[in-house]
Write a protein that holds these residues in place. Structure first.
Motif, short mmCIF file in Angstrom:
data_model
loop_
_atom_site.label_atom_id
_atom_site.label_comp_id
_atom_site.label_asym_id
_atom_site.label_seq_id
_atom_site.Cartn_x
_atom_site.Cartn_y
_atom_site.Cartn_z
N GLY A 547 0.80 -1.22 0.00
CA GLY A 547 0.00 0.00 0.00
C GLY A 547 0.83 1.27 0.00
O GLY A 547 0.43 2.27 0.61
N GLN A 548 1.98 1.27 -0.68
CA GLN A 548 2.84 2.44 -0.73
C GLN A 548 2.28 3.42 -1.77
O GLN A 548 2.76 3.51 -2.90
N SER A 549 1.25 4.13 -1.38
CA SER A 549 0.49 4.94 -2.34
C SER A 549 1.34 5.99 -3.03
O SER A 549 1.09 6.32 -4.20
N GLN A 550 2.35 6.52 -2.32
CA GLN A 550 3.19 7.53 -2.94
C GLN A 550 4.07 6.94 -4.04
O GLN A 550 4.67 7.69 -4.83
N ARG A 551 4.15 5.61 -4.12
CA ARG A 551 4.99 4.98 -5.13
C ARG A 551 4.17 4.17 -6.15
O ARG A 551 4.74 3.41 -6.92
#
Length: 605
Positions: A547-551
């Motif tokens: 869930g690394q939304s910034q990536r």
């Protein structure tokens, strides 16, 4: 007088920049973005049209070995030189006839009328008022008519209160700053440079052998710093203030060793320096003022130092055990003073006793004792760094053949530290002298010591018809090396450039770092589609699963490369099903879902 043009290859320029910066810089060069380029002496200045309305201003400093320093007005700060500097250097290498050659300013003013120079200086400061403080600072310790020994005998009046006020103003400048767009790191660096201008006055006095004047400047400067206002400049990401303290320490030490002080004044300095060292010990394990304190305590009457300067090293023991961390600075402060006082034999004895081989041989060369320096170097050089220092000194004194000989000897030394720098220097110098065989051997040694794409390309340029054989030797040597995390990216670059894709893939399989995997994927996705698809999945899945939304954008970029490979190999349906499954499994990730939908549209059924 302008020095001969340095040997500068395109491979050397590549070594100064990241691959992306080099490619963009070459693109700028192709588009003729370098609109003004002038060389004065060893300085190149150019204007490069870029993304801003005003062209970026570039400065390049050269010496006989190549590029010494560079600067650009652009904000780039991501490792290596920027694309604007690359474009200027490529213009220098490829289109030297387009450079406007001008005489150095030192030559322009050498025979100029003093009255005319004064008028030029006044006009310049009036046009650029920001220069006024620098001019005032440089002139503060000078008086008209001071020359030679007369200048050294003079003890000018130093306004200590003025120096205190200047330091206080630098250390407490918050009221004059706007809170808008305030960069604390940049502010710290700027303030330390202002302090460095004040320190420069003391350094000038020391170099003129006027230790008393230097101490008159240093005392209020250091006093104000130690009022703890300096803590305002101890910004977390900047070491500038601590580096400045070390500079103050070294100048103080040389001033104390130069000045002829009454015993009471020397004792006062000793007490002051001891307090300062103790205070700074609370902030660093290597506190400033340690060198100056030793100078105040031991002076020139310290018997072990006297024995070493007299050439008697059989009984001399400076430290009575392991030397402290500042031991080399302690010796160098004395060497600097001895050199200014022209006490050359004492300088040589002390440098030899302290095992400072590079200083020893450099002084022999400086005094014209070339053959003595060469013979000493052959017998006593133990590291490539020492060999490089001597080789450069010999070249500076018009002994290029001897310089090559010493450098060749240094390349054979077992010590690996400095091996690459020495081999690169030998490669470029031998090439400029037409010694092609020596140049090629040095190029191979440079690559072996530090395999980089630039070193590989430099060898390619020099090998000529021998390149096919040399190429296989280099690649075989590289394959035998133990590739580690810190070298993986460089090794991959070389194998990809040589189109040895299997070796590059093998390294990418060992290291999951995207910086290693990405260039391999970009190069091989058509020829090795199945590997590419698997590698891209391994990069994308952890980002999505965690869930690394910034990536998420990076994850989708990986999946896009996998899509290209799947399309090239006829497996697009399978890839689409894979992406659809990701979209369904992670339907709650509202930032990811539209990205995946856009991706699928790029690869229609």
């Amino acid at each position: 007088m302008m020095s001969p043009d340095p040997t500068l290859t395109e491979a050397a320029i590549r070594d100064l920049a990241r691959p992306q910066s080099y490619d963009r810089g070459e693109n700028y060069y192709d588009k003729c973005a370098v609109v003004e380029i002038t060389r004065r002496g060893e300085t190149i200045r150019a204007a490069v049209e870029g993304s801003q309305y005003e062209p970026y201003q570039v400065r390049i400093e050269l010496d006989e070995t190549g590029v010494v320093d560079t600067a650009c007005s652009c904000p780039y700060d991501h490792g290596g030189i920027c694309k604007h500097r690359v474009a200027v250097l490529l213009t220098y290498v490829r289109d030297s006839d387009e450079i406007d050659q001008r005489p150095p300013v030192s030559e322009l003013v050498a025979d100029a009328d003093p009255e005319g120079l004064r008028d030029v200086l006044v006009d310049l400061v009036e046009s650029h008022p920001e220069l006024a403080e620098q001019v005032e600072s440089r002139l503060e310790t000078l008086e008209p008519g001071d020359e030679g020994d007369d200048a050294r005998d003079r003890t000018p009046d130093i306004n200590r209160e003025s120096i205190r006020q200047q330091v206080q103003y630098i250390l407490r400048p918050t009221e004059g700053r706007s809170a808008h767009a305030y960069d604390p790191y940049e502010a710290v660096e700027t303030d330390v440079e202002k302090l460095r201008d004040l320190l420069g006055q003391a350094r000038t006095a020391v170099e003129a052998r006027d230790g008393e004047t230097a101490l008159d400047i240093l005392k209020p400067l250091a006093d104000e710093l130690m009022e703890q206002e300096w803590l305002a400049l101890s910004y977390d990401d900047s070491q500038a203030i601590f580096e400045f303290f070390d500079e103050v320490d070294r100048v103080l030490a040389e001033a104390l060793l130069t000045a002829d002080l009454p015993e009471a004044e020397r004792a006062d300095w000793e007490d002051r320096l001891w307090r300062w060292e103790q205070e700074m010990g609370g902030y660093t394990h290597q506190p400033p003022y340690s060198v100056a304190l030793e100078a105040a305590q031991r002076g020139w009457d310290f018997e072990p130092v006297q024995q070493e300067m007299d050439g008697d090293i059989t009984h001399a023991d400076l430290w009575e055990g392991d030397p402290p961390w500042y031991a080399e600075d302690f010796i160098r402060a004395r060497l600097n003073v001895l050199e200014r006082q022209d006490r050359i034999e004492e300088y040589l004895n002390l440098a030899e006793a302290a095992d400072l081989v590079d200083d020893y041989v450099a002084m022999l060369v400086e005094k014209g004792r070339i053959d003595e320096a060469i013979e000493y170097g052959r017998r006593n050089l133990y590291s490539p760094d020492e060999a490089l220092a001597l080789a450069k000194a010999l070249r500076d004194h018009d002994r290029p053949e001897a310089a090559l000989e010493i450098a060749q000897h240094g390349v054979t030394l077992d010590d690996n530290s400095g091996q690459a720098a020495l081999a690169e220097w030998l490669r470029d110098r031998a090439s400029s002298m037409g010694e092609s065989e020596i140049a090629l051997e040095a190029a191979i040694a440079a690559f072996d010591a530090s395999p980089t794409l630039a070193a590989y390309q430099a060898t390619e340029e020099l090998a000529g018809e021998e390149w096919p054989t040399v190429r296989e030797e280099l690649l075989e040597s590289l394959a035998d090396k133990d590739t580690r995390q810190r070298t993986a990216q460089r090794h991959v670059e070389i194998f990809l450039y040589a189109e040895r894709y299997d070796e590059a893939i093998a390294i990418a399989d060992r290291f999951s770092d995207y910086k290693v995997v990405e260039p391999v994927v970009e190069a091989v996705w058509e020829e090795h589609p199945h590997w590419t698809i698997d590698a891209c999945k391994q990069q994308a899945e952890p980002i999505i699963e965690d869930g690394q939304s910034q990536r998420y954008r990076h994850a989708v970029d990986w999946l896009e490369y996998a899509g290209k490979a799947a399309q090239a190999s006829g497996n697009l349906d399978e890839w689409r099903a894979y992406v659809e499954a990701i979209k369904d499994d992670h339907y709650r990730k509202y930032k990811l879902r539209p990205m995946l939908e856009d991706l699928l549209e790029e690869f229609p059924e």
